[in-house]
Design a protein around this motif. Sequence first.
Motif, mmCIF file in Angstrom:
data_model
loop_
_atom_site.group_PDB
_atom_site.id
_atom_site.type_symbol
_atom_site.label_atom_id
_atom_site.label_comp_id
_atom_site.label_asym_id
_atom_site.label_seq_id
_atom_site.Cartn_x
_atom_site.Cartn_y
_atom_site.Cartn_z
ATOM 1 N N SER A 269 0.612 -1.187 -0.308
ATOM 2 C CA SER A 269 0.077 0.033 0.014
ATOM 3 C C SER A 269 0.995 1.310 -0.035
ATOM 4 O O SER A 269 0.713 2.327 -0.258
ATOM 5 C CB SER A 269 -1.003 0.174 0.862
ATOM 6 N N VAL A 270 2.224 1.275 0.178
ATOM 7 C CA VAL A 270 2.854 2.959 0.120
ATOM 8 C C VAL A 270 4.126 2.211 -0.245
ATOM 9 O O VAL A 270 5.016 2.872 -0.065
ATOM 10 C CB VAL A 270 3.400 3.033 2.018
ATOM 11 N N ASP A 323 -10.371 -2.527 0.707
ATOM 12 C CA ASP A 323 -10.155 -2.936 -0.102
ATOM 13 C C ASP A 323 -9.006 -4.397 -0.231
ATOM 14 O O ASP A 323 -8.162 -4.604 0.251
ATOM 15 C CB ASP A 323 -8.937 -1.871 -1.155
ATOM 16 N N GLU A 324 -8.473 -5.145 -1.391
ATOM 17 C CA GLU A 324 -7.649 -6.274 -1.484
ATOM 18 C C GLU A 324 -6.402 -6.184 -1.054
ATOM 19 O O GLU A 324 -5.408 -6.824 -0.243
ATOM 20 C CB GLU A 324 -7.414 -7.173 -3.043
ATOM 21 N N VAL A 325 -5.910 -4.310 -1.850
ATOM 22 C CA VAL A 325 -4.522 -4.733 -1.303
ATOM 23 C C VAL A 325 -4.364 -3.747 -0.450
ATOM 24 O O VAL A 325 -3.181 -4.015 0.873
ATOM 25 C CB VAL A 325 -4.444 -3.105 -2.496
ATOM 26 N N ALA A 378 -12.371 1.008 7.529
ATOM 27 C CA ALA A 378 -12.799 1.150 6.139
ATOM 28 C C ALA A 378 -11.787 1.614 5.714
ATOM 29 O O ALA A 378 -11.551 2.839 5.865
ATOM 30 C CB ALA A 378 -14.179 1.091 5.914
ATOM 31 N N GLY A 379 -11.391 0.912 4.558
ATOM 32 C CA GLY A 379 -9.863 0.906 3.494
ATOM 33 C C GLY A 379 -11.127 0.676 2.299
ATOM 34 O O GLY A 379 -11.184 -0.413 1.854
ATOM 35 N N ALA A 380 -10.999 1.825 1.409
ATOM 36 C CA ALA A 380 -11.270 1.528 -0.304
ATOM 37 C C ALA A 380 -10.063 2.597 -0.761
ATOM 38 O O ALA A 380 -9.967 3.733 -0.644
ATOM 39 C CB ALA A 380 -11.698 2.180 -0.190
ATOM 40 N N ALA A 385 -5.840 7.552 -8.695
ATOM 41 C CA ALA A 385 -5.128 7.815 -7.321
ATOM 42 C C ALA A 385 -4.114 7.089 -7.313
ATOM 43 O O ALA A 385 -4.342 5.856 -6.427
ATOM 44 C CB ALA A 385 -5.676 8.916 -6.280
ATOM 45 N N HIS A 386 -2.948 7.046 -7.734
ATOM 46 C CA HIS A 386 -2.092 5.773 -7.786
ATOM 47 C C HIS A 386 -1.991 5.652 -5.838
ATOM 48 O O HIS A 386 -1.695 6.443 -5.268
ATOM 49 C CB HIS A 386 -0.690 6.185 -8.501
ATOM 50 N N GLU A 387 -2.171 4.156 -5.486
ATOM 51 C CA GLU A 387 -1.509 4.434 -3.867
ATOM 52 C C GLU A 387 -2.432 5.595 -2.813
ATOM 53 O O GLU A 387 -1.361 5.575 -1.633
ATOM 54 C CB GLU A 387 -0.351 3.783 -4.062
#
Length: 430
Positions: A269-270, A323-325, A378-380, A385-387
Amino acid sequence: MLARVLLCIVFFVVIGMPQRVLAAPSDLPSLLFVTAAASEAAYSGELPELLRARLVAAGWQIASYETPGHRGTVGRFFHMVRTDADGAETHLIAFPGTERGSDVWTDLRIGRAVFGGTTPAEFLSMREAPVTERGETPLVHRGFLDYTQAALFTDALPAYAGRTAGEAIADELRAYPDAQIYLTGHSLGGAAAVLAAARLSDLGVSPEQLIVTTFGAPAVGNAAFARRYEGKFTLRRVVMSGDPMKDILAKPLGFQQFGERVTWSPARSVAKFPHAMTVYVDAAIRRLCDAYGGERAYLFLMGTPDRTAGRTLYTLPIETKMDEVLTEDAPYMAAVLRDALHVRSAHTVFAAGGGGLHEHLAAARAAGAQEMIAYRIAGAKIRDAHETYRITLEHAVYDMDGNLIAAGSRSARTGTLTPIETVLYLFAQD
């Protein structure tokens, strides 16, 4: 000048007291987490402000100093001290990395300077000596050297009988050989931490007393410098995979690294930002959670909560929807939120496992709770927007009859903060 006078007074108070014992992190994951947090706290911005506020609330004393130096350089550092109940103290000196125009100028002054001497006067004299290509002459980055000189080894004052702050630190460490000091920093700050330790070594401080941890730091000197100071202090270089800074001065100046290298890899993610200090903090949090389930060392940084007063709060298992990532981030998000709750709430009781609302209400009543709270993270990914992700922290509060009495939701985009750090930021807004 007044700032330097205050600096001397503070150092006399916190370093000049006799018969102290330095409370050190007892293991490597804790040490790397604490030094990473301190290195981030030395910057300006949302996460550093959050970290400093939490550190102060947990009993840390934090003072920042800056001193103009040679040719527009401004040396800066934070001195962080925490005293435990038994009187043991932890001392950290953290140097910030590049974030100002003066820091950029420091980075760009890539000429080499001679490094040597055993007094501040000799330090300055050696700096102005002609650079020689003789293999035994230690040479260092001129801008990094001026930054370190300005921070700790200029402006000798009467309050120290003509000594600089660096000399006062060295004198105290020599007087109490069981004491230690931790020096840390990211990028430019890491380079300054290495040079500061080398200067303190030249002032007679023993290797066992100097513990240096750097994050994404460039090499600061040539092979002769590395040979001279290898073993003169403990040096751990934490390097993120993909971070280009570690090798940036190797070819143009002939510099080389030394010390123990610790290699980390950024989370998916980063991964776009391998040099950012926030990514190093993120990785340190993950390793801490892997080692201790997230609780032990977070409390080392944030302090033990007062569990003798306040309302008892029953907290349901923290839910996550990602989200999956972000799925690999989810356990760490829940862990840091749990620890933040543990620090903030004097009488937090955490649910032991699953169950329905009625089962949890019964457990909450048995624990003597006045309220029950549920959290959801929650995270989406933000489209196009990349990463970059939107993290949302929701909470709902129930009374002991199961009635909803309060609810709230906050969200923020990642970017300057990682997803894990964003959870802490959102929690701090409540």
